[in-house]
Design an enzyme around this catalytic site. Structure first.
Site, PDB file in Angstrom:
ATOM      1  N   GLU A 181      -4.060   0.894  -5.413  1.00 38.95           N
ATOM      2  CA  GLU A 181      -3.200   0.182  -6.352  1.00 38.95           C
ATOM      3  C   GLU A 181      -2.922  -0.303  -7.799  1.00 38.95           C
ATOM      4  O   GLU A 181      -3.406   0.286  -8.553  1.00 38.95           O
ATOM      5  CB  GLU A 181      -2.891  -1.517  -5.603  1.00 38.95           C
ATOM      6  CG  GLU A 181      -2.346  -2.481  -5.452  1.00 38.95           C
ATOM      7  CD  GLU A 181      -0.540  -2.098  -4.614  1.00 38.95           C
ATOM      8  OE1 GLU A 181       0.103  -1.474  -5.795  1.00 38.95           O
ATOM      9  OE2 GLU A 181      -1.027  -2.641  -3.986  1.00 38.95           O
ATOM     10  N   CYS A 188       0.431  -0.977  -0.049  1.00 38.96           N
ATOM     11  CA  CYS A 188       0.565  -0.419   0.041  1.00 38.96           C
ATOM     12  C   CYS A 188       1.163   1.307   0.113  1.00 38.96           C
ATOM     13  O   CYS A 188       1.445   1.485   1.174  1.00 38.96           O
ATOM     14  CB  CYS A 188      -0.869   0.024   1.034  1.00 38.96           C
ATOM     15  SG  CYS A 188      -2.109   1.498   1.244  1.00 38.96           S
TER      16      CYS A 188
END
Length: 342
Positions: A129, A2
């Site tokens: 992402e 992340c």
């Protein structure tokens, strides 16, 4: 992993969105710690080293409160350990924005704060992402299902609530660990955190093989935060992939962390034909061509431009060409002879 999140709610709305039930069944709204709300800046594109809202047990700041009580604090993304010896946190040589769940108990950097009970819940509306495809990276926005897609289960209590239930966007609640570093020059202590990551769930592993450890539901949040009642090994049982997430592709605007606009989270249709990316000079030329200036219209007039294919080009000087020229000269009238000079 992340590496980018979105959190655009105002501080007061973040507090409302984190409403929870205490040990007596009363609905509570966590308060911001001291003046921490001033350190948080809402953004559609938050990157490591930015200050972000996290939930922690109130006992970390007040030893007299119950460990189940919660407060909100603004912490720096990217853990700086308490033993860090430099005077500038930017000199940290390692990337600490994420820590893997499978090695968290092996690395002192993360094991030490975890065993001390320094567990936190990072708050965000969603995270980004990137999916690798054909040599390029396509960003996706991942978040909790909203509205009628998923209703959060809540037990019924025979207690009158003074705090209203939050009806807005359901925030992602991501497990993390934090530490407190005290600068050697005596400045204000710095609280910072790292996001715990796990194997990606089936719903999002087509994007990336890792994802943040998301705590789905108030029980998981309570167990993770209450270090006074829940030891580290038991709390780690709540660290696992979850399927209860939604996602959609977004514009590559989010690739640059300086871009902070709603466009970062808006869905895009990947089936649409992609427009070529123009440089600044190309955009200027395109603007010039689209201009209606009279002088430019004359330049573009079909009268002033001759097709290049109709222009005569001189013959190449080959042996055949030279012979043709010589024969043609023989057919012409001979030029008068020059008088001989005695």
């Amino acid at each position: 992993m992340c590496g980018r999140t979105a959190c655009t709610l105002a501080p007061d709305d973040i507090s409302k969105a984190c409403t929870y039930r205490d040990v007596h069944g009363r609905r509570r709204r966590p308060e911001w710690r001291d003046d921490n709300a001033n350190k948080y800046t809402p953004s559609y594109n938050k990157a490591p080293q930015s200050n972000n809202p996290v939930l922690v047990s109130g006992r970390h700041f007040d030893k007299d409160v119950d460990s189940s009580e919660r407060v909100i604090a603004a912490m720096r993304w990217g853990l700086i350990p308490s033993w860090f010896r430099e005077s500038d946190p930017s000199k940290m040589q390692y990337s600490t924005s994420n820590c893997r769940s499978d090695t968290i108990m092996e690395k002192t950097l993360y094991k030490a704060p975890l065993t001390k009970g320094n567990r936190c819940v990072v708050l965000a509306e969603g995270f980004y992402e990137w999916q690798r495809q054909s040599g390029e990276k396509q960003p996706y926005y991942i978040y909790f299902p909203q509205g009628n897609e998923e209703k959060v289960k809540e037990e019924k209590f025979d207690v009158e609530d003074d705090v209203a239930e939050w009806k807005g966007w359901r925030l992602l609640t991501i497990a993390g660990v934090f530490d407190c570093w005290e600068p050697p020059n005596g400045e204000e202590p710095l609280y910072s955190y790292s996001i715990i990551t796990v194997e990606a769930s089936k719903g999002v592993n087509f994007i990336h093989h890792r994802m943040p450890a998301i705590l789905d539901g108030d029980e998981a949040i309570q167990k993770w935060l209450d270090f006074g009642q829940v030891p580290a090994q038991e709390a780690l049982k709540y660290i696992h992939p979850i399927e209860n997430v939604s996602c959609h592709p977004v514009s590559k605007t989010v690739n640059n962390a300086r871009n902070n606009t709603p466009e970062c989270t808006v869905p895009v249709d990947l089936k649409c034909k992609k427009e070529p990316v123009l440089s600044a000079s190309s955009k200027k030329m395109l603007s010039w061509l689209k201009s209606t200036s009279p002088k430019k219209e004359v330049l573009c007039s079909p009268i002033s431009i001759k097709p290049l294919c109709k222009q005569e080009t001189p013959p190449k000087k080959t042996s055949a060409g030279l012979m043709h020229k010589w024969l043609k000269k023989e057919d012409e009238e001979p030029s008068p002879k020059r008088p001989k000079m005695n």
